[in-house]
Design a protein around this motif. Structure first.
Motif, PDB file in Angstrom:
ATOM      1  N   THR A  38     -40.839   9.167 -16.084  1.00 49.86           N
ATOM      2  CA  THR A  38     -40.707   8.812 -14.657  1.00 49.86           C
ATOM      3  C   THR A  38     -39.291   9.011 -14.150  1.00 49.86           C
ATOM      4  O   THR A  38     -39.077   9.236 -12.960  1.00 49.86           O
ATOM      5  CB  THR A  38     -41.161   7.369 -14.374  1.00 49.86           C
ATOM      6  N   TYR A  42     -37.611  10.662 -10.381  1.00 46.85           N
ATOM      7  CA  TYR A  42     -36.495  10.230  -9.526  1.00 46.85           C
ATOM      8  C   TYR A  42     -35.375  11.268  -9.543  1.00 46.85           C
ATOM      9  O   TYR A  42     -34.721  11.520  -8.537  1.00 46.85           O
ATOM     10  CB  TYR A  42     -35.988   8.851  -9.946  1.00 46.85           C
ATOM     11  N   ARG A  43     -35.165  11.874 -10.707  1.00 46.84           N
ATOM     12  CA  ARG A  43     -34.154  12.927 -10.805  1.00 46.84           C
ATOM     13  C   ARG A  43     -34.528  14.120  -9.922  1.00 46.84           C
ATOM     14  O   ARG A  43     -33.659  14.727  -9.281  1.00 46.84           O
ATOM     15  CB  ARG A  43     -34.008  13.392 -12.257  1.00 46.84           C
ATOM     16  N   SER A 104     -30.308   7.681  -9.490  1.00 50.71           N
ATOM     17  CA  SER A 104     -30.068   6.251  -9.398  1.00 50.71           C
ATOM     18  C   SER A 104     -29.920   5.818  -7.934  1.00 50.71           C
ATOM     19  O   SER A 104     -30.346   4.730  -7.542  1.00 50.71           O
ATOM     20  CB  SER A 104     -28.821   5.940 -10.234  1.00 50.71           C
ATOM     21  N   ALA A 107     -33.374   6.002  -6.175  1.00 53.45           N
ATOM     22  CA  ALA A 107     -34.300   5.025  -6.759  1.00 53.45           C
ATOM     23  C   ALA A 107     -34.156   3.618  -6.173  1.00 53.45           C
ATOM     24  O   ALA A 107     -35.005   2.765  -6.410  1.00 53.45           O
ATOM     25  CB  ALA A 107     -34.125   4.975  -8.281  1.00 53.45           C
ATOM     26  N   ARG A 113     -39.658   4.604  -4.020  1.00 50.47           N
ATOM     27  CA  ARG A 113     -40.340   4.022  -5.181  1.00 50.47           C
ATOM     28  C   ARG A 113     -41.849   3.945  -4.948  1.00 50.47           C
ATOM     29  O   ARG A 113     -42.628   4.240  -5.842  1.00 50.47           O
ATOM     30  CB  ARG A 113     -39.782   2.635  -5.514  1.00 50.47           C
ATOM     31  N   ARG A 134     -38.096   2.407 -15.939  1.00 51.66           N
ATOM     32  CA  ARG A 134     -37.384   1.137 -15.789  1.00 51.66           C
ATOM     33  C   ARG A 134     -38.340   0.007 -15.393  1.00 51.66           C
ATOM     34  O   ARG A 134     -38.132  -1.137 -15.720  1.00 51.66           O
ATOM     35  CB  ARG A 134     -36.319   1.249 -14.682  1.00 51.66           C
ATOM     36  N   ASP A 135     -39.374   0.378 -14.642  1.00 48.45           N
ATOM     37  CA  ASP A 135     -40.275  -0.618 -14.050  1.00 48.45           C
ATOM     38  C   ASP A 135     -41.715  -0.364 -14.466  1.00 48.45           C
ATOM     39  O   ASP A 135     -42.643  -0.778 -13.791  1.00 48.45           O
ATOM     40  CB  ASP A 135     -40.179  -0.545 -12.520  1.00 48.45           C
ATOM     41  N   ARG A 184     -24.257   2.532 -13.507  1.00 48.40           N
ATOM     42  CA  ARG A 184     -25.682   2.806 -13.341  1.00 48.40           C
ATOM     43  C   ARG A 184     -26.503   1.578 -13.773  1.00 48.40           C
ATOM     44  O   ARG A 184     -27.473   1.227 -13.116  1.00 48.40           O
ATOM     45  CB  ARG A 184     -26.065   4.047 -14.157  1.00 48.40           C
ATOM     46  N   ASP A 188     -29.095  -0.201 -11.364  1.00 50.60           N
ATOM     47  CA  ASP A 188     -30.508  -0.275 -11.765  1.00 50.60           C
ATOM     48  C   ASP A 188     -30.993  -1.722 -11.901  1.00 50.60           C
ATOM     49  O   ASP A 188     -32.144  -2.020 -11.610  1.00 50.60           O
ATOM     50  CB  ASP A 188     -30.736   0.452 -13.097  1.00 50.60           C
ATOM     51  N   ARG A 191     -30.723  -3.910  -8.085  1.00 51.51           N
ATOM     52  CA  ARG A 191     -31.363  -3.492  -6.839  1.00 51.51           C
ATOM     53  C   ARG A 191     -32.479  -4.485  -6.485  1.00 51.51           C
ATOM     54  O   ARG A 191     -33.048  -5.145  -7.354  1.00 51.51           O
ATOM     55  CB  ARG A 191     -31.894  -2.064  -6.960  1.00 51.51           C
TER      56      ARG A 191
HETATM   57  O1   DC Z   1     -34.279   7.505 -17.305  1.00 51.74           O
HETATM   58  P1   DC Z   1     -33.398   8.374 -16.460  1.00 51.74           P
HETATM   59  O2   DC Z   1     -31.957   8.273 -16.848  1.00 51.74           O
HETATM   60  O3   DC Z   1     -33.873   9.800 -16.410  1.00 51.74           O
HETATM   61  O4   DC Z   1     -33.522   7.791 -14.957  1.00 51.74           O
HETATM   62  C1   DC Z   1     -32.770   8.307 -13.900  1.00 51.74           C
HETATM   63  C2   DC Z   1     -32.588   7.233 -12.817  1.00 51.74           C
HETATM   64  O5   DC Z   1     -33.830   6.981 -12.191  1.00 51.74           O
HETATM   65  C3   DC Z   1     -32.059   5.895 -13.334  1.00 51.74           C
HETATM   66  O6   DC Z   1     -30.746   5.652 -12.870  1.00 51.74           O
HETATM   67  C4   DC Z   1     -32.960   4.856 -12.743  1.00 51.74           C
HETATM   68  C5   DC Z   1     -34.030   5.591 -12.024  1.00 51.74           C
HETATM   69  N1   DC Z   1     -35.361   5.243 -12.507  1.00 51.74           N
HETATM   70  C6   DC Z   1     -35.995   4.192 -11.887  1.00 51.74           C
HETATM   71  O7   DC Z   1     -35.424   3.552 -11.007  1.00 51.74           O
HETATM   72  N2   DC Z   1     -37.260   3.858 -12.241  1.00 51.74           N
HETATM   73  C7   DC Z   1     -37.896   4.526 -13.213  1.00 51.74           C
HETATM   74  N3   DC Z   1     -39.133   4.177 -13.539  1.00 51.74           N
HETATM   75  C8   DC Z   1     -37.253   5.592 -13.884  1.00 51.74           C
HETATM   76  C9   DC Z   1     -35.970   5.926 -13.499  1.00 51.74           C
END
Ligand code: DC
Length: 223
Positions: A38, A42-43, A104, A107, A113, A134-135, A184, A188, A191
């Motif tokens: 996921t 976001y990337r 980030s 997101a 989201r 993350r979620d 970051r 993260d 927020r």
């Molecule tokens: O896991 P990653 O480093 O590729 O994630 C990139 C950014 O995306 C990270 O700073 C937080 C966000 N992210 C998020 O908010 N929710 C997710 N489910 C996955 C990533």
């Protein structure tokens, strides 16, 4: 591992640089599951925002970008997952440090989201999925039967990211990487919407000193 039927959705959450992706990817491979990255979604939105030079304050343009971004996961013949944004392979571009930052930033926007979460749930409907983010355990798939929360110290995570970036040809100093890691983390976890935190029923694994095989042993014991 295949004696009992494994849970249909396994979630892996945690901060960046814990080795989450490696664990999730390998676990999916072993189980014959789809690996849902996921963060890559976001990337992709972040990359599109940067490419279109949209200002960070322009949330409505960023939300529109998220809605319009066509993000597709495909497998190469070697079985390697590639990410396509609007028809183009962006797998490598997504790993650039400024795109980590961009991801980030996008997101934190609630509507971005919402769009991503509904797409993730649509993918999840097929089952047989290892979803990383993350979620995922807290918001996207709160009923997933197995939830992992992978952590590691900020210093260890920064060290790993530093090595990764060096290998990928994006040399930054360790100090800079540590600084970015902390920034970051803060963004993260503080927020307002879906902050990074373990689900109540998540299995927590601290990966600072474990080997990959030990992390696997722990996860397997829960499977
Ligand atoms: O896991 P990653 O480093 O590729 O994630 C990139 C950014 O995306 C990270 O700073 C937080 C966000 N992210 C998020 O908010 N929710 C997710 N489910 C996955 C990533």
């Amino acid at each position: 591992m295949h004696h009992v039927r494994p849970p249909s959705i396994i979630t892996i959450d945690g901060p960046s640089g814990t080795g989450k992706s490696t664990v999730a990817r390998l676990l999916a491979k072993r189980l014959g599951y789809f690996y849902l990255d996921t963060g890559a979604m976001y990337r992709s939105v972040g990359l599109k925002v940067v490419r279109n030079k949209i200002p960070w304050e322009d949330h409505s343009a960023i939300i529109k970008t998220a809605r319009q971004a066509k993000i597709v996961f495909r497998f190469s013949r070697a079985g390697i997952q590639k990410i396509f944004l609007d028809g183009k392979d962006v797998t490598r571009a997504l790993r650039r440090p400024e795109i980590s930052e961009a991801a980030s930033r996008v997101a934190v926007i609630p509507e971005v989201r919402t769009v991503m979460v509904s797409r993730q749930r649509a993918i999840g409907r097929q089952g047989r999925l290892v979803a990383e983010g993350r979620d995922i355990g807290t918001v996207v798939f709160p009923k997933a039967p197995l939830k992992i929360y992978l952590t590691a110290s900020a210093a260890e995570r920064a060290r790993r990211r530093y090595e990764e970036l060096k290998k990928a040809g994006h040399p930054l100093s360790y100090k800079e990487v540590l600084h970015q890691t902390r920034l970051r983390d803060r963004r993260d976890s503080r927020r307002a919407v879906s902050p990074l935190k373990p689900a109540k029923d998540a299995v927590r694994i601290d990966n600072s000193r474990l080997r990959l095989s030990e992390v696997f042993d722990t996860i397997e014991s829960y499977i």
